[in-house]
Design a protein around this motif. Structure first.
Motif, PDB file in Angstrom:
ATOM      1  N   SER A  89      -0.324   8.434   0.781  1.00 40.71           N
ATOM      2  CA  SER A  89      -0.320   8.886   2.487  1.00 40.71           C
ATOM      3  C   SER A  89       1.063   8.630   2.390  1.00 40.71           C
ATOM      4  O   SER A  89       1.895   8.961   3.708  1.00 40.71           O
ATOM      5  CB  SER A  89      -1.110   8.304   3.793  1.00 40.71           C
ATOM      6  OG  SER A  89      -1.679   7.303   2.750  1.00 40.71           O
ATOM      7  N   ASP A  90       1.965   7.717   1.529  1.00 31.85           N
ATOM      8  CA  ASP A  90       3.113   7.011   1.770  1.00 31.85           C
ATOM      9  C   ASP A  90       3.681   8.381   1.926  1.00 31.85           C
ATOM     10  O   ASP A  90       5.152   8.626   2.557  1.00 31.85           O
ATOM     11  CB  ASP A  90       3.640   6.132   0.837  1.00 31.85           C
ATOM     12  CG  ASP A  90       3.337   4.972   1.203  1.00 31.85           C
ATOM     13  OD1 ASP A  90       1.720   4.663   2.095  1.00 31.85           O
ATOM     14  OD2 ASP A  90       3.059   4.104  -0.204  1.00 31.85           O
ATOM     15  N   ALA A 190      -6.927   6.221   6.645  1.00 30.00           N
ATOM     16  CA  ALA A 190      -6.898   5.481   5.478  1.00 30.00           C
ATOM     17  C   ALA A 190      -8.612   4.977   5.252  1.00 30.00           C
ATOM     18  O   ALA A 190      -9.096   4.036   4.345  1.00 30.00           O
ATOM     19  CB  ALA A 190      -6.099   4.186   5.177  1.00 30.00           C
ATOM     20  N   TYR A 191      -8.941   3.596   6.688  1.00 25.83           N
ATOM     21  CA  TYR A 191     -10.436   3.109   5.819  1.00 25.83           C
ATOM     22  C   TYR A 191     -11.556   3.963   5.970  1.00 25.83           C
ATOM     23  O   TYR A 191     -12.367   3.073   6.733  1.00 25.83           O
ATOM     24  CB  TYR A 191      -9.765   1.596   6.961  1.00 25.83           C
ATOM     25  CG  TYR A 191      -8.926   0.758   6.344  1.00 25.83           C
ATOM     26  CD1 TYR A 191      -9.280   0.149   4.848  1.00 25.83           C
ATOM     27  CD2 TYR A 191      -7.523   1.193   6.635  1.00 25.83           C
ATOM     28  CE1 TYR A 191      -7.427  -0.681   3.964  1.00 25.83           C
ATOM     29  CE2 TYR A 191      -6.541   0.401   5.841  1.00 25.83           C
ATOM     30  CZ  TYR A 191      -6.765   0.209   4.774  1.00 25.83           C
ATOM     31  OH  TYR A 191      -5.682  -0.890   4.352  1.00 25.83           O
ATOM     32  N   THR A 214      -6.706   8.936   3.248  1.00 24.66           N
ATOM     33  CA  THR A 214      -5.948   9.278   1.235  1.00 24.66           C
ATOM     34  C   THR A 214      -7.319   8.208   1.043  1.00 24.66           C
ATOM     35  O   THR A 214      -8.175   7.734   1.028  1.00 24.66           O
ATOM     36  CB  THR A 214      -5.241   7.165   1.632  1.00 24.66           C
ATOM     37  OG1 THR A 214      -4.354   7.036   0.240  1.00 24.66           O
ATOM     38  CG2 THR A 214      -5.625   6.210   2.203  1.00 24.66           C
ATOM     39  N   SER A 216      -6.733   5.924  -1.898  1.00 24.49           N
ATOM     40  CA  SER A 216      -6.626   4.740  -2.488  1.00 24.49           C
ATOM     41  C   SER A 216      -7.378   4.008  -2.303  1.00 24.49           C
ATOM     42  O   SER A 216      -7.707   2.698  -2.834  1.00 24.49           O
ATOM     43  CB  SER A 216      -5.313   4.829  -1.600  1.00 24.49           C
ATOM     44  OG  SER A 216      -3.909   5.196  -2.028  1.00 24.49           O
ATOM     45  N   ARG A 224      -3.281   7.947  -6.434  1.00 24.17           N
ATOM     46  CA  ARG A 224      -2.084   8.683  -5.279  1.00 24.17           C
ATOM     47  C   ARG A 224      -2.067   9.521  -4.436  1.00 24.17           C
ATOM     48  O   ARG A 224      -1.575  10.579  -4.879  1.00 24.17           O
ATOM     49  CB  ARG A 224      -0.467   8.627  -5.814  1.00 24.17           C
ATOM     50  CG  ARG A 224      -0.188   7.191  -6.623  1.00 24.17           C
ATOM     51  CD  ARG A 224       0.082   6.176  -5.985  1.00 24.17           C
ATOM     52  NE  ARG A 224       1.207   6.372  -4.581  1.00 24.17           N
ATOM     53  CZ  ARG A 224       0.229   5.365  -3.174  1.00 24.17           C
ATOM     54  NH1 ARG A 224      -0.555   5.054  -2.881  1.00 24.17           N
ATOM     55  NH2 ARG A 224       1.478   5.532  -2.448  1.00 24.17           N
TER      56      ARG A 224
HETATM   57  C1  LIG Z   1      -3.391   1.588   2.550  1.00 24.16           C
HETATM   58  C2  LIG Z   1      -2.798   2.805   3.654  1.00 24.16           C
HETATM   59  C3  LIG Z   1      -2.207   3.697   3.778  1.00 24.16           C
HETATM   60  C4  LIG Z   1      -2.342   3.950   2.098  1.00 24.16           C
HETATM   61  O1  LIG Z   1      -1.147   4.260   1.452  1.00 24.16           O
HETATM   62  P1  LIG Z   1      -1.158   5.014   0.250  1.00 24.16           P
HETATM   63  O2  LIG Z   1      -0.058   5.563   0.153  1.00 24.16           O
HETATM   64  O3  LIG Z   1      -2.122   6.780   0.373  1.00 24.16           O
HETATM   65  O4  LIG Z   1      -1.706   4.634  -0.729  1.00 24.16           O
HETATM   66  C5  LIG Z   1      -1.822   4.275   4.739  1.00 24.16           C
HETATM   67  N1  LIG Z   1      -2.376   3.631   6.055  1.00 24.16           N
HETATM   68  C6  LIG Z   1      -2.347   2.307   5.979  1.00 24.16           C
HETATM   69  C7  LIG Z   1      -2.667   2.034   7.329  1.00 24.16           C
HETATM   70  C8  LIG Z   1      -2.746   1.905   4.489  1.00 24.16           C
HETATM   71  O5  LIG Z   1      -3.645   1.049   4.793  1.00 24.16           O
END
Ligand SMILES: *Cc1c(COP(=O)(O)O)cnc(C)c1O
Length: 364
Positions: A89-90, A190-191, A214, A216, A224
């Motif tokens: 998501s970054d 994300a969660y 995501t 992740s 990724r």
């Molecule tokens: C960990 C996290 C992400 C994840 O980022 P990725 O780039 O997909 O690994 C996104 N938003 C939040 C709030 C997170 O804590």
């Protein structure tokens, strides 16, 4: 570097700090919200069989058609909505902030929240405005609406559950933010797998809301893969900034495989949720100033004043890596964040934390 060479780098970039990640080699890794379970033997063999068929001499499918079809189905994307995939998501945050106009406006998010919102915004030349959460980390809808009116943000990020605090943002407060702004609102889920609550089914109701997910935090951090979902009017434009082959063939194949075995990852998340509740209850009986309830796969807690660093170091000496948040935000003084790991890791953490807390700092 010579001053002349150095002056080629934008002054605002030179003044930023690099985003760094702790070296976790040899440690039980409870600092980055990863899922603790590696793919097991049989599943791993099946996955590798899939990867063997990938033709690495060829470019990946730039539209990731098979993966997107699986994602529409797995995430339950509402009809008529579009999707852009990112290298985490970054990358999606970056793409979005690359195409948005209004440099006289700003990017806004509650604080403390996910640090990449501010970091990526600043790298791309945006002014970033943080709006403090309430002392219990709930979203202050009134304060947000006031600042939104004064600052007119082009884009607002809302993480729910929020990182690093762990709480879900209340629906009414989020609605208040959405209704107060004429900018874009990105709800970062994300969660989702650990909270089970989503805004996906509300996408139809709003012209200016996007949802971000995501893989992740659900056992695939190495992959990724992030997903941005919303109206084609927005996503078709964001997609123009995406590099054509941003999701490699190995990643596409691995993500397709994981989505075909979703129940394995959902089962792992259910174990982590059970562990989270056990760990939260156990931490209640330790001499901590606060342990914050979590709907994600981590727990935020607050130590006695000035003790976060030595407790983090004590845990590291016991072979456990967690995240010290003291100094990252005025609301996070003495705060540490621990990822919920596998049962044996959590037992080790609780025992080491209990020991660390029973030693007065002067005797160390
Ligand atoms: C960990 C996290 C992400 C994840 O980022 P990725 O780039 O997909 O690994 C996104 N938003 C939040 C709030 C997170 O804590």
């Amino acid at each position: 570097m010579t001053p002349a060479a150095s002056a080629l780098i934008r002054a605002d970039v030179r003044s930023l700090t690099t985003y760094t990640v702790a070296d976790a080699r040899g440690l039980i890794k409870l600092d980055a919200m990863e899922c603790p379970f590696p793919m097991d033997g049989e599943l791993r063999r099946e996955w590798l069989d899939q990867l063997r068929q990938v033709e690495l001499n060829r470019y990946p499918d730039p539209l990731a058609r098979e993966l997107r079809a699986k994602l529409y189905d797995a995430l339950g994307v509402p009809g008529g909505m579009a999707m852009v995939l990112g290298n985490g998501s970054d990358e999606l945050i970056q793409l979005l902030l690359m195409v948005l106009d209004g440099r006289d406006r700003c990017v806004l998010a509650p604080t403390p929240s996910f640090v990449m919102y501010g970091h990526i915004a600043r790298i791309l030349g945006w002014r970033f405005v943080g709006v403090p959460l309430n002392p219990d980390f709930s979203l202050n809808g009134q304060r947000m609406a006031d600042v939104i009116r004064a600052e007119r943000p082009a884009c607002i990020f809302l993480a729910s559950p929020n990182n690093p605090t762990g709480n879900l943002l209340a629906r009414e407060a989020v609605e208040r933010v959405i209704e107060a702004t004429d900018g874009l609102v990105v709800i970062d889920e994300a969660y989702f797998l650990y909270a089970g609550e989503s805004w996906l089914d509300r996408l139809q109701d709003y012209e200016h809301v996007l949802i971000m997910r995501t893989m992740s935090k659900q056992g695939l951090a190495g992959l990724r893969l992030g997903v941005l979902i919303g109206r084609p009017g927005w996503l078709d434009q964001i997609d123009k900034a995406r590099l054509p082959y941003n999701i490699g063939s190995l990643n596409q194949a691995s993500a397709c495989f994981a989505l075909s075995h979703r129940q394995v990852f959902e089962h792992q998340a259910a174990i982590v949720c059970r562990e989270r509740e056990r760990e939260y209850a156990a931490m209640q009986s330790l001499p901590l100033r606060a342990v914050y309830p979590s709907r994600a796969n981590f727990i935020l807690f607050r130590t006695e004043a000035g003790r976060a660093a030595d407790i983090e170091q004590g845990l590291r000496n016991s072979g456990i890596l967690i995240r010290n948040l003291a100094g990252t935000d005025p609301m996070l003084d003495d705060c540490l964040r621990v990822t919920v790991g596998a049962p044996w890791e959590n037992r080790r953490f609780l025992s080491a934390l209990g020991q660390g807390l029973s030693v007065p700092p002067t005797e160390k």
